[in-house]
Design an enzyme around this catalytic site. Structure first.
Site, PDB file in Angstrom:
ATOM      1  N   ASN A   4       0.881  -1.173   0.000  1.00 55.85           N
ATOM      2  CA  ASN A   4       0.000   0.000   0.000  1.00 55.85           C
ATOM      3  C   ASN A   4       0.916   1.219   0.000  1.00 55.85           C
ATOM      4  O   ASN A   4       1.497   1.548   1.024  1.00 55.85           O
ATOM      5  CB  ASN A   4      -0.900  -0.024   1.243  1.00 55.85           C
ATOM      6  CG  ASN A   4      -1.718   1.258   1.382  1.00 55.85           C
ATOM      7  OD1 ASN A   4      -1.753   2.079   0.471  1.00 55.85           O
ATOM      8  ND2 ASN A   4      -2.365   1.431   2.532  1.00 55.85           N
ATOM      9  N   LYS A   6       0.168   4.208  -0.144  1.00 57.32           N
ATOM     10  CA  LYS A   6      -0.445   5.405   0.456  1.00 57.32           C
ATOM     11  C   LYS A   6      -0.189   6.601  -0.479  1.00 57.32           C
ATOM     12  O   LYS A   6      -0.127   6.409  -1.698  1.00 57.32           O
ATOM     13  CB  LYS A   6       0.070   5.630   1.884  1.00 57.32           C
ATOM     14  CG  LYS A   6      -0.099   4.357   2.724  1.00 57.32           C
ATOM     15  CD  LYS A   6       0.052   4.556   4.187  1.00 57.32           C
ATOM     16  CE  LYS A   6      -0.137   3.223   4.903  1.00 57.32           C
ATOM     17  NZ  LYS A   6      -0.098   3.335   6.349  1.00 57.32           N
ATOM     18  N   HIS A  91      -9.514   1.430   4.951  1.00 57.80           N
ATOM     19  CA  HIS A  91      -8.224   1.584   5.631  1.00 57.80           C
ATOM     20  C   HIS A  91      -8.427   2.501   6.841  1.00 57.80           C
ATOM     21  O   HIS A  91      -9.224   3.447   6.786  1.00 57.80           O
ATOM     22  CB  HIS A  91      -7.177   2.165   4.673  1.00 57.80           C
ATOM     23  CG  HIS A  91      -5.800   2.089   5.247  1.00 57.80           C
ATOM     24  ND1 HIS A  91      -5.341   2.995   6.164  1.00 57.80           N
ATOM     25  CD2 HIS A  91      -4.807   1.186   5.071  1.00 57.80           C
ATOM     26  CE1 HIS A  91      -4.105   2.659   6.527  1.00 57.80           C
ATOM     27  NE2 HIS A  91      -3.759   1.561   5.872  1.00 57.80           N
ATOM     28  N   GLU A  93      -6.810   4.850   7.950  1.00 60.79           N
ATOM     29  CA  GLU A  93      -6.589   6.281   7.703  1.00 60.79           C
ATOM     30  C   GLU A  93      -7.843   6.921   7.100  1.00 60.79           C
ATOM     31  O   GLU A  93      -8.153   8.080   7.371  1.00 60.79           O
ATOM     32  CB  GLU A  93      -5.353   6.460   6.801  1.00 60.79           C
ATOM     33  CG  GLU A  93      -4.076   6.184   7.588  1.00 60.79           C
ATOM     34  CD  GLU A  93      -2.930   5.586   6.797  1.00 60.79           C
ATOM     35  OE1 GLU A  93      -2.938   5.660   5.554  1.00 60.79           O
ATOM     36  OE2 GLU A  93      -2.021   5.021   7.436  1.00 60.79           O
ATOM     37  N   GLU A 163      -5.326  -4.633  10.551  1.00 65.38           N
ATOM     38  CA  GLU A 163      -4.277  -3.643  10.759  1.00 65.38           C
ATOM     39  C   GLU A 163      -4.552  -2.894  12.060  1.00 65.38           C
ATOM     40  O   GLU A 163      -5.349  -1.943  12.079  1.00 65.38           O
ATOM     41  CB  GLU A 163      -4.252  -2.638   9.602  1.00 65.38           C
ATOM     42  CG  GLU A 163      -3.964  -3.272   8.258  1.00 65.38           C
ATOM     43  CD  GLU A 163      -3.385  -2.262   7.274  1.00 65.38           C
ATOM     44  OE1 GLU A 163      -2.336  -2.554   6.713  1.00 65.38           O
ATOM     45  OE2 GLU A 163      -3.972  -1.184   7.092  1.00 65.38           O
ATOM     46  N   GLY A 169       2.713   2.387  10.815  1.00 66.38           N
ATOM     47  CA  GLY A 169       3.690   3.467  10.657  1.00 66.38           C
ATOM     48  C   GLY A 169       4.390   3.847  11.948  1.00 66.38           C
ATOM     49  O   GLY A 169       5.055   4.873  12.024  1.00 66.38           O
ATOM     50  N   SER A 207       3.598  -2.067  10.350  1.00 67.01           N
ATOM     51  CA  SER A 207       5.044  -2.153  10.590  1.00 67.01           C
ATOM     52  C   SER A 207       5.643  -3.522  10.253  1.00 67.01           C
ATOM     53  O   SER A 207       6.516  -4.007  10.969  1.00 67.01           O
ATOM     54  CB  SER A 207       5.370  -1.751  12.041  1.00 67.01           C
ATOM     55  OG  SER A 207       4.964  -0.419  12.288  1.00 67.01           O
TER      56      SER A 207
HETATM   57  P1  13P Z   1       3.141   0.414   7.662  1.00 68.67           P
HETATM   58  O1  13P Z   1       3.632  -0.898   7.069  1.00 68.67           O
HETATM   59  O2  13P Z   1       3.883   1.595   7.132  1.00 68.67           O
HETATM   60  O3  13P Z   1       3.054   0.350   9.149  1.00 68.67           O
HETATM   61  O4  13P Z   1       1.637   0.617   7.120  1.00 68.67           O
HETATM   62  C1  13P Z   1       0.729  -0.418   7.228  1.00 68.67           C
HETATM   63  C2  13P Z   1      -0.482  -0.059   6.470  1.00 68.67           C
HETATM   64  O5  13P Z   1      -1.243   0.802   6.871  1.00 68.67           O
HETATM   65  C3  13P Z   1      -0.733  -0.766   5.206  1.00 68.67           C
HETATM   66  O6  13P Z   1      -2.014  -0.528   4.724  1.00 68.67           O
END
Ligand code: 13P
Length: 249
Positions: A4, A6, A91, A93, A163, A169, A207
């Site tokens: 992803n 982002k 997601h 976010e 997640e 992150g 992560s």
């Molecule tokens: P990270 O791997 O950067 O922690 O992000 C995970 C994520 O949100 C994937 O959709």
């Protein structure tokens, strides 16, 4: 194994990343499926560079509508025009910054399926929710909303990603046992929808790095990963993909 990206990438840099991922993925065992979910403007570039490779590409969100006066939205059918396989929906976010409700996420999953895409339905709890002991209630509600509006056959075609918000992150991964517990809970909920639904791929995200991938993917109910930061470096993303092929369960 799905990357992803982002809101990262530039047309000038993407070519190298996509080409390296495609080359590296071609050397993986057939059982390992690889995808990258890129920002919308780069779907055409992904299609051009990944067509004919073993890597699928996807979109990071779709509209809950199939068309009309919804400025700024992108319909699943539009993504399908670019050969997209996957659509991430829900997601954390988007749930947090755009106030997406479980019902809205469910509609998005349904639009994706109608357009022939595979929704990757993300679920996860915040640190406060975990500490309050409400993890199962939160992710149960998130998944139930999706399962409620899909037929058993449709539900059998989705992908679910767990997640934990506190692991995204932050460099703080869920302990493999902690993630497995939630995955087992999700598997049980999927089974309630129907026997064929119980085998949908369950991805872990938060992560994931080359150093922790093997132990996470070694858990019984963790079938793969949704990779954020580490998917922006071909070396790391491919190392994570290779960790998946060493695991058999
Ligand atoms: P990270 O791997 O950067 O922690 O992000 C995970 C994520 O949100 C994937 O959709």
């Amino acid at each position: 194994m799905v990357g992803n990206w982002k809101m990262h990438g530039r047309i000038s840099d993407n070519a190298t990343l996509l080409t390296e991922v495609a080359a590296g993925a071609s050397a993986l065992q057939k059982g390992v499926r690889v995808g990258v979910c890129v920002p919308c403007p780069y779907l055409a570039q992904s299609q051009a560079l990944l067509s004919g490779s073993v890597v699928q590409w996807g979109i990071q969100d779709v509209s809950a509508h199939s068309g009309g006066a919804f400025t700024g939205e992108v319909a699943a059918e539009m993504a399908a025009d670019f050969g997209v396989t996957y659509a991430i929906v829900g997601h954390s976010e988007r749930r947090a910054y755009h106030r997406e409700s479980p019902e809205l996420v469910a509609s998005k999953a349904q639009r994706a399926i109608e357009a022939g895409l595979t929704p990757i339905v993300c679920v996860g709890e915040t640190l406060e929710e975990r500490q309050a002991g409400t993890t199962e209630q939160i992710i149960g509600t998130q998944l139930d909303a999706v399962l409620a509006i899909l037929t058993e056959e449709q539900a059998a075609g989705i992908v679910v990603a767990y997640e934990p918000v506190w692991a995204i992150g932050t460099g703080k991964t869920a302990r493999p046992g902690q993630a497995q517990d939630v995955h087992a809970f999700l598997r049980h909920k999927l089974l309630e929808k129907g026997a064929s639904v119980a085998s949908v791929p369950l991805l872990y995200g938060g992560s994931v790095k080359p150093e922790n991938a093997e132990e996470l993917f070694g858990q019984k109910d963790i079938d793969g990963g949704l990779i954020g930061g580490a998917s922006l470096k071909s070396k790391d993303f491919l190392a994570i993909c290779r960790a998946a092929q060493t695991v058999t369960h």
